[in-house]
Design an enzyme around this catalytic site. Structure first.
Site, PDB file in Angstrom:
ATOM      1  N   LYS A  13       0.778  -1.080   0.024  1.00  0.00           N
ATOM      2  CA  LYS A  13      -0.024   0.024   0.089  1.00  0.00           C
ATOM      3  C   LYS A  13       1.046   1.231   0.002  1.00  0.00           C
ATOM      4  CE  LYS A  13      -4.093  -2.241   2.522  1.00  0.00           C
ATOM      5  NZ  LYS A  13      -4.829  -2.151   3.700  1.00  0.00           N
ATOM      6  N   ARG A 122      -0.850 -13.866   5.693  1.00  0.00           N
ATOM      7  CA  ARG A 122      -1.695 -13.394   6.609  1.00  0.00           C
ATOM      8  C   ARG A 122      -1.231 -13.715   8.031  1.00  0.00           C
ATOM      9  NH1 ARG A 122      -6.107 -10.194   4.961  1.00  0.00           N
ATOM     10  NH2 ARG A 122      -6.839 -10.484   7.219  1.00  0.00           N
ATOM     11  N   THR A 128      -5.594  -6.964  11.198  1.00  0.00           N
ATOM     12  CA  THR A 128      -5.694  -5.619  10.372  1.00  0.00           C
ATOM     13  C   THR A 128      -5.376  -4.267  11.190  1.00  0.00           C
ATOM     14  OG1 THR A 128      -7.532  -6.846   9.632  1.00  0.00           O
ATOM     15  CG2 THR A 128      -7.900  -4.211   9.226  1.00  0.00           C
ATOM     16  N   ARG A 139       2.583  -5.789  10.451  1.00  0.00           N
ATOM     17  CA  ARG A 139       1.815  -4.478  10.803  1.00  0.00           C
ATOM     18  C   ARG A 139       2.349  -4.502  12.087  1.00  0.00           C
ATOM     19  NH1 ARG A 139      -3.749  -6.641   8.019  1.00  0.00           N
ATOM     20  NH2 ARG A 139      -3.580  -5.566   5.858  1.00  0.00           N
ATOM     21  N   ASN A 159      -2.057   0.303   7.102  1.00  0.00           N
ATOM     22  CA  ASN A 159      -1.310  -0.888   7.527  1.00  0.00           C
ATOM     23  C   ASN A 159      -0.296  -1.571   6.670  1.00  0.00           C
ATOM     24  OD1 ASN A 159      -3.411  -1.817   6.061  1.00  0.00           O
ATOM     25  ND2 ASN A 159      -4.738  -2.849   7.593  1.00  0.00           N
ATOM     26  N   HIS A 162      -1.969  -4.983   1.766  1.00  0.00           N
ATOM     27  CA  HIS A 162      -3.167  -5.778   1.345  1.00  0.00           C
ATOM     28  C   HIS A 162      -2.443  -7.525   1.500  1.00  0.00           C
ATOM     29  CE1 HIS A 162      -6.805  -7.563   0.315  1.00  0.00           C
ATOM     30  NE2 HIS A 162      -5.732  -8.322  -0.798  1.00  0.00           N
TER      31      HIS A 162
END
Ligand code: GDP
Ligand code: MG
Length: 184
Positions: A13, A122, A128, A139, A159, A162
């Site tokens: 991002k 993940r 998140t 993150r 964060n 994606h």
């Protein structure tokens, strides 16, 4: 290729690009054995942003309720911060922030492949909400954001990355971002 070899979409991002964290994030994903099988820099247009973040009632309410939980935890008034205490309306606002965030500056989109790629990415990316993301995750290590801080600034939670949440989401997102990429 065994049946647990998966492909997953990762998008760096704008904050990861801006902060120069792309190399670090890629190394973390590579060092567990994931391989880059596609990559490109993309200036996201509205069509791609809308398609990337499809609006469903479930997502709107889920994301809205997550924010409301944060307001309650910190004893803050959602109406004062974001103008409403209706989870769906909060969800709509966050959806708009997400699209703006993705279109703000060019992003690097990658497809990673490997055993359990979706779940593994993940896990390494973390929760998140960076405030809740475990230390050692991308993150958790590189951001201090919470829903409250981001909502008050009328923007997405920055964060960094994606990452597809599930195999079906990964397949849909890879086709969307890399229409030229042929599944094998
Ligand atoms: P992810 O799969 O972990 O990226 O999370 P989601 O798919 O639930 O949400 C998509 C993106 O929306 C997140 O990565 C955040 O950038 C943003 N986001 C999620 N929840 C909130 C929130 O409560 N407030 C704001 N401002 N942004 C949020
Ligand atoms: Mg998601």
């Amino acid at each position: 290729m065994n049946s647990l070899t998966q492909k997953t979409l990762v998008v760096m991002k704008p904050d990861a690009m801006e902060r120069g964290l792309v190399g670090e994030i890629i190394s973390r994903l590579e060092r567990v054995g994931l391989k880059i099988v596609a990559a490109k820099l993309v200036k996201v247009d509205e069509e791609l942003a809308i398609a990337h973040y499809p609006v469903t009632d479930e997502w709107l309410e889920g994301v809205g309720n997550k924010s409301l939980g944060d307001y309650q935890k910190f004893g803050l008034d959602p109406v004062q911060s974001i103008g409403t205490s209706n989870p769906k309306e909060i969800g709509h606002q966050i959806h708009k922030f997400n699209m703006e965030y993705l279109m703000e500056a060019p992003v690097l989109a990658l497809v990673f492949e490997g055993n359990h790629a979706v779940e593994l990415v993940r896990k390494l990316v973390g929760s998140t909400l960076p405030l809740l993301a475990a230390p050692g995750t991308i993150r958790g290590d590189f951001s201090n954001e919470s829903a409250i801080v981001a909502n008050a600034d009328k923007r997405s939670i920055k964060n960094l990355v994606h990452a597809s949440g599930e195999v079906a989401e990964a397949n849909r997102e890879i086709t969307l971002w890399f229409p030229e990429f042929k599944a094998d």
